[in-house]
Design a protein around this motif. Structure first.
Motif, PDB file in Angstrom:
ATOM      1  N   LYS A 133       5.332  31.106 -35.559  1.00  0.00           N
ATOM      2  CA  LYS A 133       5.464  30.566 -36.911  1.00  0.00           C
ATOM      3  C   LYS A 133       5.662  29.057 -36.883  1.00  0.00           C
ATOM      4  CE  LYS A 133       8.046  31.380 -41.160  1.00  0.00           C
ATOM      5  NZ  LYS A 133       9.172  32.145 -41.769  1.00  0.00           N
ATOM      6  N   GLU A 134       6.491  28.569 -35.964  1.00  0.00           N
ATOM      7  CA  GLU A 134       6.700  27.124 -35.859  1.00  0.00           C
ATOM      8  C   GLU A 134       5.422  26.391 -35.482  1.00  0.00           C
ATOM      9  OE1 GLU A 134       9.797  26.609 -33.068  1.00  0.00           O
ATOM     10  OE2 GLU A 134      11.410  27.307 -34.414  1.00  0.00           O
ATOM     11  N   MET A 135       4.638  26.969 -34.579  1.00  0.00           N
ATOM     12  CA  MET A 135       3.369  26.345 -34.207  1.00  0.00           C
ATOM     13  C   MET A 135       2.417  26.268 -35.390  1.00  0.00           C
ATOM     14  SD  MET A 135       2.820  28.079 -30.442  1.00  0.00           S
ATOM     15  CE  MET A 135       1.191  27.373 -30.258  1.00  0.00           C
ATOM     16  N   LEU A 136       2.351  27.355 -36.200  1.00  0.00           N
ATOM     17  CA  LEU A 136       1.472  27.334 -37.368  1.00  0.00           C
ATOM     18  C   LEU A 136       1.930  26.282 -38.385  1.00  0.00           C
ATOM     19  CD1 LEU A 136       0.925  31.174 -37.872  1.00  0.00           C
ATOM     20  CD2 LEU A 136      -0.731  29.508 -37.016  1.00  0.00           C
ATOM     21  N   GLU A 137       3.253  26.176 -38.596  1.00  0.00           N
ATOM     22  CA  GLU A 137       3.750  25.171 -39.538  1.00  0.00           C
ATOM     23  C   GLU A 137       3.430  23.762 -39.055  1.00  0.00           C
ATOM     24  OE1 GLU A 137       7.868  25.922 -39.963  1.00  0.00           O
ATOM     25  OE2 GLU A 137       7.611  27.687 -41.273  1.00  0.00           O
ATOM     26  N   ARG A 138       3.607  23.506 -37.749  1.00  0.00           N
ATOM     27  CA  ARG A 138       3.272  22.183 -37.223  1.00  0.00           C
ATOM     28  C   ARG A 138       1.788  21.870 -37.391  1.00  0.00           C
ATOM     29  NH1 ARG A 138       7.026  23.550 -32.981  1.00  0.00           N
ATOM     30  NH2 ARG A 138       5.277  24.159 -31.641  1.00  0.00           N
ATOM     31  N   ALA A 139       0.931  22.890 -37.149  1.00  0.00           N
ATOM     32  CA  ALA A 139      -0.505  22.667 -37.311  1.00  0.00           C
ATOM     33  C   ALA A 139      -0.855  22.374 -38.763  1.00  0.00           C
ATOM     34  CB  ALA A 139      -1.277  23.896 -36.811  1.00  0.00           C
ATOM     35  N   LEU A 140      -0.193  23.085 -39.732  1.00  0.00           N
ATOM     36  CA  LEU A 140      -0.460  22.847 -41.148  1.00  0.00           C
ATOM     37  C   LEU A 140      -0.023  21.441 -41.561  1.00  0.00           C
ATOM     38  CD1 LEU A 140      -1.398  23.981 -43.859  1.00  0.00           C
ATOM     39  CD2 LEU A 140       0.908  24.909 -44.195  1.00  0.00           C
ATOM     40  N   VAL A 141       1.150  21.012 -41.113  1.00  0.00           N
ATOM     41  CA  VAL A 141       1.635  19.671 -41.452  1.00  0.00           C
ATOM     42  C   VAL A 141       0.703  18.609 -40.889  1.00  0.00           C
ATOM     43  CG1 VAL A 141       3.511  18.029 -41.057  1.00  0.00           C
ATOM     44  CG2 VAL A 141       4.025  20.397 -41.705  1.00  0.00           C
ATOM     45  N   LYS A 142       0.251  18.824 -39.667  1.00  0.00           N
ATOM     46  CA  LYS A 142      -0.666  17.866 -39.060  1.00  0.00           C
ATOM     47  C   LYS A 142      -1.974  17.789 -39.835  1.00  0.00           C
ATOM     48  CE  LYS A 142      -2.781  16.703 -34.636  1.00  0.00           C
ATOM     49  NZ  LYS A 142      -2.982  17.119 -33.223  1.00  0.00           N
ATOM     50  N   ARG A 143      -2.458  18.945 -40.313  1.00  0.00           N
ATOM     51  CA  ARG A 143      -3.707  18.950 -41.070  1.00  0.00           C
ATOM     52  C   ARG A 143      -3.535  18.196 -42.397  1.00  0.00           C
ATOM     53  NH1 ARG A 143      -5.859  24.785 -41.882  1.00  0.00           N
ATOM     54  NH2 ARG A 143      -5.599  24.682 -39.613  1.00  0.00           N
ATOM     55  N   LEU A 144      -2.382  18.410 -43.077  1.00  0.00           N
ATOM     56  CA  LEU A 144      -2.140  17.699 -44.326  1.00  0.00           C
ATOM     57  C   LEU A 144      -2.047  16.195 -44.097  1.00  0.00           C
ATOM     58  CD1 LEU A 144       0.488  20.089 -45.963  1.00  0.00           C
ATOM     59  CD2 LEU A 144      -1.906  19.788 -46.625  1.00  0.00           C
ATOM     60  N   ARG A 145      -1.385  15.817 -43.020  1.00  0.00           N
ATOM     61  CA  ARG A 145      -1.291  14.382 -42.726  1.00  0.00           C
ATOM     62  C   ARG A 145      -2.665  13.787 -42.448  1.00  0.00           C
ATOM     63  NH1 ARG A 145       3.956  14.282 -38.637  1.00  0.00           N
ATOM     64  NH2 ARG A 145       5.546  14.718 -40.247  1.00  0.00           N
ATOM     65  N   ASP A 146      -3.495  14.511 -41.729  1.00  0.00           N
ATOM     66  CA  ASP A 146      -4.842  14.016 -41.444  1.00  0.00           C
ATOM     67  C   ASP A 146      -5.647  13.851 -42.724  1.00  0.00           C
ATOM     68  OD1 ASP A 146      -4.154  14.025 -38.809  1.00  0.00           O
ATOM     69  OD2 ASP A 146      -5.127  15.950 -38.354  1.00  0.00           O
TER      70      ASP A 146
END
Length: 318
Positions: free
Chosen positions: A196-209
Motif C-alpha cells: 500500500k505504501e509503494m502504491l501511494e508513493r507511486a501515485l504521489v509521484k505521478r501527480l507531481r509529474d
C-alpha cells in the motif's frame, strides 16, 4: 574304443582288498597349510608386531594325548616376519578361540582376561559355599541387599520417567502452531502495508509529474507571448497574416526575416514607398531619348531615388 576319462574301473573276480598293503604314517606328521594370524601378537625375540589377518605358510600337526569332548587339538608353527623366530599356537575348542603357546605374546585381550577373572571368582565362591554354610548366608544377604539397591534405582528411574510423561506434548504442539500462524499473519499484514505504501508513493509521484508538466506548458506559453510582444514593430510589415497573429492567442511559428526586411520591409511594397517616390514628368522626346536607356532610368535618376530613400531608412533604424 575306450573312453578318455574312465569313470568305472575294472575289478577282476579274484580281487581281495584285504591283501592291499596299508601305508603306515606317523601319527605326529606335519602338513604345510596356508593360514592367517588369528589374533594380534608381538614377537618376544625382536618385538615385531604381527597383526590379525596376516597370511603365513604354517606347519600343522595334531597334539598328542589332548582332546576336548572327543575333538582333536591342532598346533600351528609360524615364523616371525622380521627375525624368523618360531611362534606356536594351538586351537582352544572349549572357548572357541586360539591359545598362544610360546614365541610371542598376545595383545588386546583385556575382555578375555576379565571373563577369565569372573569365572575364577565364581568358581572360588562355589567352593567356599560347599564347605561353609555361614558363607552361603552371607552371600545371600549381600545378594539381597544388592537387589534392593537395584530396585530402588529402578524406582527412581520410573518416577523420573513419569515426571517427564506429565508434560503435555499436545498442548506444546498446539501453542507452537498458534505462534507459527500468528507469525505468518503478521508477515502477510506487513507485506500488504508495504504494498500500500509503494502504491501511494507511486501515485504521489505521478501527480507531481503531471503538475510539473502543466507548469512547464504554462511557462512555455508565457515565454512565447513575451517573445511575440518583444518583437520590433517593423516586423509586422514582413508577415503576410499580421491581423490573424494579433487576433489569435496561440503562438504561430514564423520564418526568420532577413536584416534588410526588418529595417525597410520588402522592396516590392508599393503602398509603403508610394509616398516617398515622385515620378519625374517626361520632357521632350529628344531629351527623353538621350537620357533614358532601354534597360531603365539613367544614372542621375537612380542617385535621386537613393537620396530620397536615405531619410526614411535612417528614421526606421532609429
Amino acid at each position: 574304443m575306450s573312453e578318455r576319462k574312465v569313470l568305472n574301473k575294472y575289478y577282476p573276480p579274484d580281487f581281495d582288498p584285504s591283501k592291499i598293503p596299508k601305508l603306515k604314517l606317523p601319527k605326529d606328521r606335519q602338513y604345510v597349510v596356508r593360514l592367517m594370524a588369528p589374533f594380534n601378537m608381538r614377537c618376544k625375540t625382536c618385538g615385531e608386531y604381527i597383526y590379525k589377518g596376516k597370511k603365513f605358510n604354517a606347519r600343522k600337526e595334531t597334539v598328542q594325548n589332548e582332546h576336548y569332548m572327543g575333538l582333536p587339538i591342532f598346533r600351528f608353527y609360524i615364523k616371525c616376519t622380521r627375525c624368523l623366530a618360531e611362534i606356536t599356537f594351538k586351537t582352544d575348542p572349549e572357548n572357541t578361540d586360539y591359545a598362544m603357546e610360546h614365541g610371542a605374546t598376545r595383545n588386546f585381550q583385556a575382555e578375555k582376561l576379565i571373563e577369565e577373572e569372573e569365572k575364577k571368582i565364581q568358581r572360588e565362591r562355589e567352593e567356599e559355599e560347599l564347605n561353609n554354610p555361614m558363607k552361603v548366608l552371607e552371600n545371600r544377604t549381600r545378594d539381597s541387599k544388592m537387589e534392593m539397591e537395584v530396585l530402588e534405582n529402578l524406582q527412581e528411574l520410573k518416577e523420573l520417567n513419569q515426571r517427564q510423561a506429565q508434560v503435555d506434548f499436545e498442548g506444546m504442539l498446539g501453542q507452537y502452531r498458534d505462534l507459527e500462524q500468528q507469525q505468518r499473519q503478521r508477515e502477510v499484514e506487513e507485506d500488504e502495508r508495504e504494498t500500500k505504501e509503494m502504491l501511494e508513493r507511486a501515485l504521489v509521484k505521478r501527480l507531481r509529474d503531471s503538475d510539473s508538466d502543466s507548469d512547464q506548458d504554462e511557462e512555455k506559453e508565457k515565454s512565447a507571448v513575451k517573445k511575440l510582444a518583444a518583437e520590433r514593430p517593423t516586423d509586422i510589415l514582413t508577415t503576410a497574416n499580421s491581423t490573424d497573429i494579433q487576433g489569435s492567442t496561440a503562438p504561430v511559428k514564423r520564418v526568420q526575416p532577413e536584416t534588410w526586411e526588418r529595417s525597410v520591409g520588402g522592396l516590392g511594397a508599393k503602398a509603403v514607398l508610394g509616398s516617398l517616390v515622385v515620378r519625374k514628368k517626361p520632357a521632350a522626346s529628344k531629351s527623353s531619348s538621350s537620357s533614358s536607356t532601354p534597360f531603365g532610368p539613367s544614372i542621375p535618376q537612380t542617385v535621386c531615388l537613393l537620396l530620397a530613400l536615405k531619410p526614411s531608412v535612417s528614421g526606421s533604424v532609429h
